[in-house]
Scaffold this motif. Structure first.
Motif, PDB file in Angstrom:
ATOM      1  N   PHE A 108       6.591   0.198  -0.920  1.00 32.48           N
ATOM      2  CA  PHE A 108       5.254  -0.073  -1.047  1.00 32.48           C
ATOM      3  C   PHE A 108       4.566  -0.440   0.500  1.00 32.48           C
ATOM      4  O   PHE A 108       3.473   0.163   0.864  1.00 32.48           O
TER       5      PHE A 108
ATOM      6  N   GLN B 286       1.931   1.644   2.633  1.00 34.18           N
ATOM      7  CA  GLN B 286       0.618   0.876   2.924  1.00 34.18           C
ATOM      8  C   GLN B 286       0.289   0.748   4.600  1.00 34.18           C
ATOM      9  O   GLN B 286      -0.738   1.100   5.057  1.00 34.18           O
TER      10      GLN B 286
ATOM     11  N   VAL C 118      -4.450  -0.656   0.979  1.00 37.71           N
ATOM     12  CA  VAL C 118      -3.591  -1.361  -0.232  1.00 37.71           C
ATOM     13  C   VAL C 118      -4.075  -0.615  -1.511  1.00 37.71           C
ATOM     14  O   VAL C 118      -3.287  -0.379  -2.357  1.00 37.71           O
ATOM     15  N   GLU C 119      -5.293  -0.492  -1.620  1.00 34.49           N
ATOM     16  CA  GLU C 119      -5.893   0.338  -2.691  1.00 34.49           C
ATOM     17  C   GLU C 119      -5.508   1.620  -2.962  1.00 34.49           C
ATOM     18  O   GLU C 119      -4.979   2.037  -3.948  1.00 34.49           O
TER      19      GLU C 119
ATOM     20  N   GLN D  75      -1.521   1.633  -3.951  1.00 34.90           N
ATOM     21  CA  GLN D  75      -1.671   1.273  -5.429  1.00 34.90           C
ATOM     22  C   GLN D  75      -1.869   2.418  -6.307  1.00 34.90           C
ATOM     23  O   GLN D  75      -1.475   2.543  -7.223  1.00 34.90           O
TER      24      GLN D  75
END
Length: 520
Positions: A156, A160, A187-188, A191
């Protein structure tokens, strides 16, 4: 059913069960932790019967279809595990109930701890547990959950960072594809990436709800050959199309252009320098005031100007190589086709086409290409440098071009065609900036296989659902088009992100070589 020891004994699907096994597992685990006491042989037998009962449950045909489908659709390991959990729980529930294990995750944890203990004294238990994991499409040996979580966290963070490194004009459209603000944070966006298949389904559902007329036909998602397909087939096709498109958008964001392309000067050649003129540059990148009626192929260009309203974006050059070389190249391609190197297209819009890739990343790859094809590929690879040099010398602003040294040779026969499309949708799905075509055909009127260039019209924007997302307000004008004959030695260059085009069905076999030139 008779009372035994800690619970009730019975059978499930022919396997003897012990409704007190959960309590026995707990007691044995505690005894081992306190006194290093090994499990009894009776407990090993009870554990074996538990695993056999789970084996029967997991081998259910419907359960196996669902597990295999999840494994094919989900490549992220942590997401696969979290999605598999509820499905496995439904199969486990009646077995856990019969053996006295707690329901849900508590039962799974107790079972795993018990099986791990039994495996220390029984290789058969370890082997049977591995068989069960394989039925769940998992490795035979279970990874430590901590390492799995750490690996997921590391992946992740890497995702990112790659998204953060991309400019806003690239990651903004990807954010909007996931229904986030254009300026959403890295980050959004990271996700949202695990929701990619779900988002593709939402887009597909939207189009299906608008009816077949929104999906099938010239200039639409699928060609008319899908007119009689079932709704289920259409749903699957459209969903797969948008999932692949979103995957391309993601790849475009996280893969730096320079990591898979080379500088144009690495492929500079005199043939390309001599071919590209000031007029070529004006045709391709000139200002809106440039008069396309002065293009070298007057019959085609006058139509481009008058019918389609193009003032720039397409350049056409005739007789760029000899007929002798194009015929030899066709013979070499025919030999490659006979050898099985020319394979069918997987693109649902590119019906019946077959192609082979010619690679020029290294000197070794270059030498593998037959002589005529090698010569033509080297000519085409020299064009990006020639275009940039001519643009600079004539004070024309051009993009920062990069060469992806791989050329596709494609053939179409009767029954094959490429539906209306663009080679790049605003640069969000790939880095293609200029499409360069070289035709190899002894073409005569009536042979078909023309390149059809369409005009453009504005439509009501359907943000977040169109094939190009931010590009959705632009559509081909199917009533306004010009056909370009695939003549031997003819080079056609056009802006990949702007020109809607198609390949008409040929009556005679048609060959074309394509180089896609990349840019930011």
């Amino acid at each position: 059913m008779s009372r035994t020891g800690h619970g009730y004994a019975g059978t499930t699907n022919g396997v003897t069960t012990d409704a007190g096994l959960g309590k026995k597992f707990s007691e044995a685990i505690s005894a081992n932790a306190r006194e290093k006491q090994p499990p009894s042989q009776a407990l090993v037998e009870d554990g074996r019967r538990l695993l056999e009962a789970l084996m029967e449950a997991y081998m259910d045909a419907e359960f196996q279809r669902e597990v295999c489908r999840l494994r094919e659709e989900i490549h992220d390991e942590l997401r696969f595990l979290t999605t598999l959990g509820p499905l496995a729980a439904r199969a486990q529930e009646p077995v856990f109930q019969c053996f006295g294990l707690p329901p849900g995750q508590r039962g799974v944890i107790l079972m795993k701890m018990g099986v791990r203990l039994l495996s220390t004294v029984s290789p058969d238990i370890k082997e049977l547990a591995g068989d069960l994991r394989e039925l769940l499409c998992l490795p035979r040996e279970e990874e430590d959950i901590t390492s799995t979580i750490k690996k997921a966290e590391s992946e992740f963070q890497d995702l990112q960072q790659k998204i953060a490194a991309a400019p806003l004009e690239l990651r903004g459209p990807l954010a909007e594809a996931f229904l986030l603000p254009y300026n959403a944070s890295p980050v959004e966006i990271a996700q949202a990436v695990p929701r990619l298949p779900k988002r593709a389904k939402e887009i597909a559902d939207h189009h299906m709800a608008r009816g077949r007329q929104d999906i099938i036909g010239e200039g639409k998602l699928l060609g008319s050959d899908m007119a009689h397909a079932s709704d289920e087939t259409l749903q699957a096709k459209v969903q797969d199309m948008f999932e692949r498109y979103l995957q391309k958008m993601l790849s475009r964001v996280i893969t730096p252009l320079d990591s898979y392309t080379r500088a144009p000067e690495d492929f500079a050649c005199s043939w390309a320098r001599d071919l590209v003129s000031k007029q070529t540059i004006q045709d391709l990148w000139g200002s809106q005031t440039c008069q396309t009626a002065t293009l070298p192929v007057r019959d085609v260009v006058e139509d481009l100007s008058s019918q389609l309203g193009f003032s720039h974006g397409v350049a056409i050059l005739n007789d760029t190589v000899s007929v002798k070389v194009t015929r030899q190249a066709r013979e070499e391609l025919a030999a490659l086709e006979t050898a099985g190197a020319v394979t069918p297209s997987q693109d649902p819009c590119n019906v019946g086409a077959r192609s082979v890739w010619l690679h020029f990343e290294t000197a070794e790859e270059r030498e593998k290409s037959p002589p005529a094809l090698r010569e033509l590929c080297e000519h085409l690879l020299g064009l990006p440098h020639a275009l940039l040099a001519a643009a600079e010398s004539n004070s024309v602003v051009a993009p920062r071009l990069r060469v992806h040294p791989h050329i596709m040779a494609a053939t179409y026969r009767r029954g094959a065609e490429y539906h209306c499309h663009k080679d790049s949708y605003s640069g969000t799905d790939n880095s293609r900036m200029v499409t360069i075509l070289l035709y190899l055909n002894d073409w005569q009127p009536g042979d078909g296989g023309e390149l059809r260039l369409f005009g453009t019209k504005q439509v009501d924007a359907d943000v977040g659902t169109g094939p190009g997302l931010r590009d959705a307000a632009s559509a081909p004008d199917l009533e306004r088009f010009v056909d370009v004959a695939p003549l031997s030695g003819r080079v056609v260059m056009f802006r990949s992100r702007e020109i809607w085009h198609a390949v008409r069905e040929p009556r005679e076999q048609r060959w074309a070589m394509t180089l896609w030139v990349m840019a930011d």
